[in-house]
Design an enzyme around this catalytic site. Structure first.
Site, PDB file in Angstrom:
ATOM      1  N   ARG A 175      -4.166  43.878 139.314  1.00 15.18           N
ATOM      2  CA  ARG A 175      -5.511  44.231 139.812  1.00 15.18           C
ATOM      3  C   ARG A 175      -5.719  45.746 139.800  1.00 15.18           C
ATOM      4  O   ARG A 175      -6.275  46.322 140.745  1.00 15.18           O
ATOM      5  CB  ARG A 175      -5.750  43.691 141.230  1.00 15.18           C
ATOM      6  CG  ARG A 175      -5.523  42.213 141.396  1.00 15.18           C
ATOM      7  CD  ARG A 175      -6.546  41.359 140.668  1.00 15.18           C
ATOM      8  NE  ARG A 175      -6.368  39.972 141.029  1.00 15.18           N
ATOM      9  CZ  ARG A 175      -5.657  39.114 140.305  1.00 15.18           C
ATOM     10  NH1 ARG A 175      -5.095  39.485 139.166  1.00 15.18           N
ATOM     11  NH2 ARG A 175      -5.515  37.859 140.698  1.00 15.18           N
ATOM     12  N   SER A 177     -11.462  37.620 146.968  1.00 14.94           N
ATOM     13  CA  SER A 177     -10.278  38.013 147.750  1.00 14.94           C
ATOM     14  C   SER A 177     -10.501  39.416 148.275  1.00 14.94           C
ATOM     15  O   SER A 177     -10.742  40.335 147.489  1.00 14.94           O
ATOM     16  CB  SER A 177      -9.036  38.017 146.869  1.00 14.94           C
ATOM     17  OG  SER A 177      -8.897  36.773 146.247  1.00 14.94           O
ATOM     18  N   GLU A 199      -8.662  44.902 147.989  1.00 16.16           N
ATOM     19  CA  GLU A 199      -8.882  44.813 146.546  1.00 16.16           C
ATOM     20  C   GLU A 199     -10.332  45.230 146.262  1.00 16.16           C
ATOM     21  O   GLU A 199     -10.657  45.794 145.225  1.00 16.16           O
ATOM     22  CB  GLU A 199      -8.651  43.368 146.101  1.00 16.16           C
ATOM     23  CG  GLU A 199      -8.879  43.152 144.627  1.00 16.16           C
ATOM     24  CD  GLU A 199      -8.758  41.692 144.244  1.00 16.16           C
ATOM     25  OE1 GLU A 199      -7.679  41.116 144.436  1.00 16.16           O
ATOM     26  OE2 GLU A 199      -9.760  41.151 143.748  1.00 16.16           O
TER      27      GLU A 199
HETATM   28  P1  FAD Z   1     -19.039  45.414 140.797  1.00 14.63           P
HETATM   29  O1  FAD Z   1     -18.760  44.746 142.084  1.00 14.63           O
HETATM   30  O2  FAD Z   1     -20.435  45.691 140.444  1.00 14.63           O
HETATM   31  O3  FAD Z   1     -18.212  46.774 140.733  1.00 14.63           O
HETATM   32  C1  FAD Z   1     -16.841  46.805 141.084  1.00 14.63           C
HETATM   33  C2  FAD Z   1     -16.322  48.238 140.876  1.00 14.63           C
HETATM   34  O4  FAD Z   1     -16.325  48.546 139.497  1.00 14.63           O
HETATM   35  C3  FAD Z   1     -17.190  49.293 141.551  1.00 14.63           C
HETATM   36  O5  FAD Z   1     -16.341  50.324 141.987  1.00 14.63           O
HETATM   37  C4  FAD Z   1     -18.099  49.787 140.435  1.00 14.63           C
HETATM   38  O6  FAD Z   1     -18.482  51.133 140.607  1.00 14.63           O
HETATM   39  C5  FAD Z   1     -17.197  49.655 139.227  1.00 14.63           C
HETATM   40  N1  FAD Z   1     -17.940  49.316 137.995  1.00 14.63           N
HETATM   41  C6  FAD Z   1     -18.611  48.159 137.728  1.00 14.63           C
HETATM   42  N2  FAD Z   1     -19.066  48.181 136.481  1.00 14.63           N
HETATM   43  C7  FAD Z   1     -18.690  49.366 135.942  1.00 14.63           C
HETATM   44  C8  FAD Z   1     -18.867  49.981 134.669  1.00 14.63           C
HETATM   45  N3  FAD Z   1     -19.542  49.380 133.679  1.00 14.63           N
HETATM   46  N4  FAD Z   1     -18.340  51.212 134.475  1.00 14.63           N
HETATM   47  C9  FAD Z   1     -17.664  51.833 135.447  1.00 14.63           C
HETATM   48  N5  FAD Z   1     -17.459  51.321 136.676  1.00 14.63           N
HETATM   49  C10 FAD Z   1     -17.978  50.100 136.911  1.00 14.63           C
HETATM   50  N6  FAD Z   1     -11.585  38.974 140.756  1.00 14.63           N
HETATM   51  C11 FAD Z   1     -10.484  38.631 140.062  1.00 14.63           C
HETATM   52  O7  FAD Z   1      -9.773  39.496 139.520  1.00 14.63           O
HETATM   53  N7  FAD Z   1     -10.109  37.325 139.927  1.00 14.63           N
HETATM   54  C12 FAD Z   1     -10.814  36.321 140.479  1.00 14.63           C
HETATM   55  O8  FAD Z   1     -10.448  35.157 140.320  1.00 14.63           O
HETATM   56  C13 FAD Z   1     -11.983  36.655 141.235  1.00 14.63           C
HETATM   57  N8  FAD Z   1     -12.698  35.690 141.851  1.00 14.63           N
HETATM   58  C14 FAD Z   1     -13.781  36.034 142.601  1.00 14.63           C
HETATM   59  C15 FAD Z   1     -14.492  35.010 143.254  1.00 14.63           C
HETATM   60  C16 FAD Z   1     -15.620  35.319 144.005  1.00 14.63           C
HETATM   61  C17 FAD Z   1     -16.369  34.208 144.711  1.00 14.63           C
HETATM   62  C18 FAD Z   1     -16.054  36.665 144.102  1.00 14.63           C
HETATM   63  C19 FAD Z   1     -17.306  36.997 144.870  1.00 14.63           C
HETATM   64  C20 FAD Z   1     -15.347  37.682 143.474  1.00 14.63           C
HETATM   65  C21 FAD Z   1     -14.198  37.381 142.722  1.00 14.63           C
HETATM   66  N9  FAD Z   1     -13.439  38.371 142.083  1.00 14.63           N
HETATM   67  C22 FAD Z   1     -12.349  38.029 141.347  1.00 14.63           C
HETATM   68  C23 FAD Z   1     -13.819  39.780 142.203  1.00 14.63           C
HETATM   69  C24 FAD Z   1     -14.895  40.210 141.165  1.00 14.63           C
HETATM   70  O9  FAD Z   1     -15.554  39.100 140.623  1.00 14.63           O
HETATM   71  C25 FAD Z   1     -14.286  41.025 140.022  1.00 14.63           C
HETATM   72  O10 FAD Z   1     -13.649  42.168 140.522  1.00 14.63           O
HETATM   73  C26 FAD Z   1     -15.337  41.453 139.000  1.00 14.63           C
HETATM   74  O11 FAD Z   1     -14.720  42.043 137.894  1.00 14.63           O
HETATM   75  C27 FAD Z   1     -16.362  42.427 139.582  1.00 14.63           C
HETATM   76  O12 FAD Z   1     -17.394  42.589 138.625  1.00 14.63           O
HETATM   77  P2  FAD Z   1     -18.783  43.211 139.018  1.00 14.63           P
HETATM   78  O13 FAD Z   1     -19.548  43.430 137.775  1.00 14.63           O
HETATM   79  O14 FAD Z   1     -19.435  42.386 140.051  1.00 14.63           O
HETATM   80  O15 FAD Z   1     -18.323  44.609 139.631  1.00 14.63           O
HETATM   81  P1  NAP Z   2      -3.767  29.742 145.324  1.00 10.42           P
HETATM   82  O1  NAP Z   2      -3.635  28.855 144.167  1.00 10.42           O
HETATM   83  O2  NAP Z   2      -4.092  29.177 146.668  1.00 10.42           O
HETATM   84  O3  NAP Z   2      -2.461  30.629 145.476  1.00 10.42           O
HETATM   85  C1  NAP Z   2      -2.349  31.590 146.534  1.00 10.42           C
HETATM   86  C2  NAP Z   2      -1.738  32.859 145.985  1.00 10.42           C
HETATM   87  O4  NAP Z   2      -0.421  32.576 145.534  1.00 10.42           O
HETATM   88  C3  NAP Z   2      -2.528  33.412 144.833  1.00 10.42           C
HETATM   89  O5  NAP Z   2      -3.118  34.594 145.264  1.00 10.42           O
HETATM   90  C4  NAP Z   2      -1.537  33.584 143.693  1.00 10.42           C
HETATM   91  O6  NAP Z   2      -1.392  34.933 143.267  1.00 10.42           O
HETATM   92  C5  NAP Z   2      -0.210  33.091 144.240  1.00 10.42           C
HETATM   93  N1  NAP Z   2       0.282  32.016 143.341  1.00 10.42           N
HETATM   94  C6  NAP Z   2       0.018  30.695 143.420  1.00 10.42           C
HETATM   95  N2  NAP Z   2       0.682  30.025 142.455  1.00 10.42           N
HETATM   96  C7  NAP Z   2       1.342  30.960 141.749  1.00 10.42           C
HETATM   97  C8  NAP Z   2       2.207  30.907 140.627  1.00 10.42           C
HETATM   98  N3  NAP Z   2       2.518  29.743 140.040  1.00 10.42           N
HETATM   99  N4  NAP Z   2       2.714  32.065 140.152  1.00 10.42           N
HETATM  100  C9  NAP Z   2       2.402  33.237 140.724  1.00 10.42           C
HETATM  101  N5  NAP Z   2       1.594  33.354 141.795  1.00 10.42           N
HETATM  102  C10 NAP Z   2       1.087  32.226 142.302  1.00 10.42           C
HETATM  103  O7  NAP Z   2      -4.850  30.873 144.982  1.00 10.42           O
HETATM  104  P2  NAP Z   2      -6.409  30.847 145.138  1.00 10.42           P
HETATM  105  O8  NAP Z   2      -6.749  31.773 146.229  1.00 10.42           O
HETATM  106  O9  NAP Z   2      -6.942  29.459 145.144  1.00 10.42           O
HETATM  107  O10 NAP Z   2      -6.856  31.548 143.791  1.00 10.42           O
HETATM  108  C11 NAP Z   2      -6.573  30.956 142.535  1.00 10.42           C
HETATM  109  C12 NAP Z   2      -6.535  32.042 141.489  1.00 10.42           C
HETATM  110  O11 NAP Z   2      -7.827  32.670 141.415  1.00 10.42           O
HETATM  111  C13 NAP Z   2      -5.546  33.151 141.821  1.00 10.42           C
HETATM  112  O12 NAP Z   2      -4.964  33.593 140.630  1.00 10.42           O
HETATM  113  C14 NAP Z   2      -6.383  34.225 142.439  1.00 10.42           C
HETATM  114  O13 NAP Z   2      -5.893  35.523 142.176  1.00 10.42           O
HETATM  115  C15 NAP Z   2      -7.732  34.029 141.737  1.00 10.42           C
HETATM  116  N6  NAP Z   2      -8.812  34.417 142.639  1.00 10.42           N
HETATM  117  C16 NAP Z   2      -9.055  35.732 142.790  1.00 10.42           C
HETATM  118  C17 NAP Z   2     -10.071  36.173 143.605  1.00 10.42           C
HETATM  119  C18 NAP Z   2     -10.366  37.629 143.715  1.00 10.42           C
HETATM  120  O14 NAP Z   2     -11.398  37.989 144.255  1.00 10.42           O
HETATM  121  N7  NAP Z   2      -9.515  38.493 143.211  1.00 10.42           N
HETATM  122  C19 NAP Z   2     -10.857  35.253 144.305  1.00 10.42           C
HETATM  123  C20 NAP Z   2     -10.563  33.898 144.146  1.00 10.42           C
HETATM  124  C21 NAP Z   2      -9.537  33.489 143.311  1.00 10.42           C
HETATM  125  P3  NAP Z   2      -2.394  35.639 142.210  1.00 10.42           P
HETATM  126  O15 NAP Z   2      -3.600  35.966 143.010  1.00 10.42           O
HETATM  127  O16 NAP Z   2      -1.625  36.835 141.800  1.00 10.42           O
HETATM  128  O17 NAP Z   2      -2.664  34.680 141.095  1.00 10.42           O
END
Ligand code: FAD
Ligand code: NAP
Length: 334
Positions: A161, A235, A330
């Protein structure tokens, strides 16, 4: 010419915190960015889908809302295709485009909210895959100097991340286009428990990328709150990565702690730590923790930036007291 519109940020972030800025300016082309630079507007922040930002107060400056579109195939061989994508494209639409063209590598990343331009910034990841696996390069404009630069994969330093764009001096770049190398014969990755179980439940033995996307969409819809109905930004904290010694001492005290090896480190699910501190389902006025997932902070309607800040800081404090672990947001705190 760019035009100013609206000043309220509530509807353009998924946490829906009421706050204002001096102006929200849509950016459709790189040319629009140069126009802003010439005007000397400052300070400036870039926003995509607003799904990874917690706005804690009114913003003094201008918000550039990225609307740069377009998906273009620029090169291919018998194994892969190089695709150049406008940074304002919706990430999930790009995943669907890839599936429609039978191209793999990003199927596990279906339904992640936000734009393509934000994807490299925190190296979005889910279900054992992150976007660095297919990332090729990106084009960005340094908002301090106006210089345009292309960054190749080895320069971006993708981590868990993380990338250089989360740190100075690269925070000041506006990412305008991103290129991905998608695979014509992808090796699918269904090792992550949830996907494997979902496919088994559907009796799918040799899944296609389409099956993986469908499974991921179903799992995500069943586990995660839809920000349209319950505002959140996914998250809230990163999963902490501990060194081996710290982990061993922790495990002695908490033998049931879940963990996953992550290179030299051990990854602990932050959701488990927060749940153990009793926060799951907590609510104070409209600021809360999602009742089905402790890592997701939610706004039940009219939570303020200050209330959300107090909540996430209290969570950090209690996890620190109980486990001696620092939780790092994050989410980007504005
Ligand atoms: P924004 O929220 O608009 O911006 C995020 C940051 O990036 C800010 O600092 C902004 O200034 C900067 N930014 C945005 N666009 C640009 C650009 N073009 N140039 C320079 N800077 C920029 N993330 C995961 O990694 N995995 C997931 O599974 C995941 N699941 C999610 C589920 C939900 C329900 C939600 C609400 C979020 C989730 N996220 C997840 C987080 C989010 O979706 C990601 O981080 C996504 O990439 C953010 O995109 P955005 O366009 O909305 O960014
Ligand atoms: P989950 O399956 O309930 O698992 C909980 C956590 O354990 C996750 O964060 C994941 O880490 C870790 N994990 C589970 N199984 C794993 C494996 N086999 N190997 C390594 N790590 C493992 O997770 P969840 O919350 O439902 O999310 C599912 C996936 O979507 C995850 O990858 C999560 O990162 C992603 N997600 C991200 C966001 C966001 O905003 N960043 C929001 C929702 C979901 P990792 O997170 O490193 O995978």
């Amino acid at each position: 010419m760019t035009k100013k519109y609206n000043k309220n940020l509530k509807e353009i972030t998924t946490m829906k915190i009421d706050a204002e800025c001096n102006g929200i300016i849509p950016i459709y082309f790189e040319q629009n960015i140069y126009e802003i630079l010439v005007k000397g507007l400052s300070p400036i922040k870039v926003l995509g889908g607003g799904s990874n930002v917690l706005i804690t107060k009114n913003q003094g400056g201008y918000i550039l809302k990225n609307e740069i579109k377009g998906i273009e195939i620029v090169d291919e061989d018998d194994q892969q295709i190089l695709v150049n994508v406008g940074a304002g494209e919706i990430w999930h639409n790009f995943v669907l485009w890839a599936i429609a063209h039978r191209l793999g590598g990003i199927e596990n990343l279906a339904l992640i909210p936000g734009t393509v331009g934000a994807a490299p910034i925190q190296n979005i990841g889910a279900y054992g895959v992150d976007q660095s696996g297919t990332f090729h390069s990106l084009r960005a404009i340094d908002m301090k100097t106006g210089v345009t630069k292309v960054f190749f994969k080895n320069e971006v330093k993708f981590g868990y991340r993380d990338s250089i764009f989360k740190h100075d001096p690269y925070r000041h770049f506006f990412i305008t286009r991103v290129s991905y190398l998608l695979k014509k014969n992808p090796k699918i990755n269904i090792e992550y428990g949830g996907i494997k179980d979902k496919l088994k439940e559907k009796n799918i033995i040799n899944p296609t990328i389409n099956d993986v996307v469908t499974a991921v969409i179903e799992i995500r819809k069943s586990k995660l709150p839809n920000p349209q109905y319950l505002p959140n930004c996914g998250s809230f904290f990163k999963n902490p990565l501990l060194d081996q010694d710290t982990f061993e001492s922790l495990k002695e005290v908490h033998p049931d702690i879940p963990y996953y090896p992550a290179g030299k480190h051990i990854k602990i699910p932050a959701a488990w730590l927060i749940e153990q501190c009793g926060w799951k389902g907590f609510r104070d006025r409209d600021a809360g923790v999602y009742e089905h997932h402790a890592l997701i902070l939610v706004n039940h309607g009219n939570a303020t930036g200050k209330e959300m800040t107090q909540l996430y800081q209290k969570i950090q404090q209690s996890v620190k007291e109980k486990f001696k672990i620092d939780l790092t947001p994050e989410v980007n705190i504005w």
